[in-house]
Design an enzyme around this catalytic site. Sequence first.
Site, PDB file in Angstrom:
ATOM      1  N   SER A 122       0.827  -1.203   0.000  1.00 53.72           N
ATOM      2  CA  SER A 122       0.000   0.000   0.000  1.00 53.72           C
ATOM      3  C   SER A 122       0.861   1.253   0.000  1.00 53.72           C
ATOM      4  O   SER A 122       1.981   1.255   0.528  1.00 53.72           O
ATOM      5  CB  SER A 122      -0.892   0.000   1.246  1.00 53.72           C
ATOM      6  OG  SER A 122      -1.522   1.253   1.426  1.00 53.72           O
ATOM      7  N   TYR A 146      -2.087   0.075  10.133  1.00 49.97           N
ATOM      8  CA  TYR A 146      -2.303  -0.565   8.836  1.00 49.97           C
ATOM      9  C   TYR A 146      -1.073  -0.396   7.948  1.00 49.97           C
ATOM     10  O   TYR A 146      -0.540  -1.375   7.412  1.00 49.97           O
ATOM     11  CB  TYR A 146      -3.534   0.030   8.150  1.00 49.97           C
ATOM     12  CG  TYR A 146      -3.613  -0.321   6.684  1.00 49.97           C
ATOM     13  CD1 TYR A 146      -3.893  -1.624   6.280  1.00 49.97           C
ATOM     14  CD2 TYR A 146      -3.389   0.639   5.696  1.00 49.97           C
ATOM     15  CE1 TYR A 146      -3.943  -1.968   4.932  1.00 49.97           C
ATOM     16  CE2 TYR A 146      -3.451   0.313   4.347  1.00 49.97           C
ATOM     17  CZ  TYR A 146      -3.719  -0.988   3.976  1.00 49.97           C
ATOM     18  OH  TYR A 146      -3.759  -1.317   2.646  1.00 49.97           O
ATOM     19  N   LYS A 150       1.890  -3.310   6.615  1.00 48.81           N
ATOM     20  CA  LYS A 150       2.331  -3.546   5.239  1.00 48.81           C
ATOM     21  C   LYS A 150       3.840  -3.394   5.109  1.00 48.81           C
ATOM     22  O   LYS A 150       4.516  -4.204   4.450  1.00 48.81           O
ATOM     23  CB  LYS A 150       1.615  -2.573   4.288  1.00 48.81           C
ATOM     24  CG  LYS A 150       0.124  -2.800   4.166  1.00 48.81           C
ATOM     25  CD  LYS A 150      -0.198  -4.125   3.489  1.00 48.81           C
ATOM     26  CE  LYS A 150      -1.675  -4.273   3.197  1.00 48.81           C
ATOM     27  NZ  LYS A 150      -2.005  -5.561   2.535  1.00 48.81           N
TER      28      LYS A 150
END
Length: 336
Positions: A122, A146, A150
């Site tokens: 991402s 989040y 990643k």
Amino acid sequence: MVAPDRPAILVTGGAGYIGSHVCKALDAAGYLPVTYDNLCAGHPWAVRWGPLEGGDLVDSERLDEVMRKYKPIAVIHLAGLIVVSESVKDPAQYYLNNVSGSIDLLDAMRRNGIERIVFSSSAAVYGEPETTPMPESHPQHPLNPYGTSKLMIERVLQDYARAYNMHSVSLRYFNAAGADAGGEIGEAHPVETHLIPLVLEVAAGKRHYAAIFGDGYPTPDGTCIRDYIHVSDLAQAHVLALRYLDSSVGAHAFNLGNGTGATVREVIEVARKVTGHAIPARIEPPRPGDPAVLLADPGRARQLLGWQPALSGLEQMVSSAWSWQQRVPSPQQIML
């Protein structure tokens, strides 16, 4: 053991929005996509181009069973939790699923002799932009769990490449949008957080207004700018990444975006044009951690993967999403 007549690719999260489009692209490219999904956010109706195998990433025995059954030549790993605000409220859930689950998957690959993986990463790995557009060499300082989850797996993949001869491509998505041109699959999240479908839900009468989080940013109209990429172009990049790993060793990362952006107001205006509806909008307070501008520098993917987005116009993305929205007003109405 199944002996597929095409090379099998294990697609974790293949029943989801991006995963289902990836499976369709794999099928068109001559692969057998084998979806591995626990269906916490995906849908059985979205699995149309290969078998569906239920299971969790943390279930090592189930992973081994599926890998032995299909003998995949590679893995495309899309399974993961994706809601930024949720990751801030419950980071443990994100580290358990996105980090521990991914490591369990990698170790199952090692046990079963699978040496290639394409990882769904991402733009959230970058954090606050220091330069615009952002190249892959941009500093990485994620703003939330989040993005951190990643980035952690990207680092794990680098270490696994050195230690275990496991080769990988991490694809750093910007904002996926749109729907399959054939109308077979589209965006249907249990809780929608993406701008374009939220705006289209206003046009469809499901919401009273579109929320604009802040209008005082240093942009042409005061609202945030984001880089939107059609989900079908995104899916095609996964096929190209697989082929790239046929002749490339190590761990690699590529941005997936168009390199151009649209403001929130521009998205709403395009949606008004496409749908013919007024789409009321309301200014809300800015969200903490929302950068004013997020744009990709996609030059590396274009040069090394040969990736050329074919559906780069914002109107194309909104139109395909609106067609999906009209055909299937809710996920519950989709029939196999």
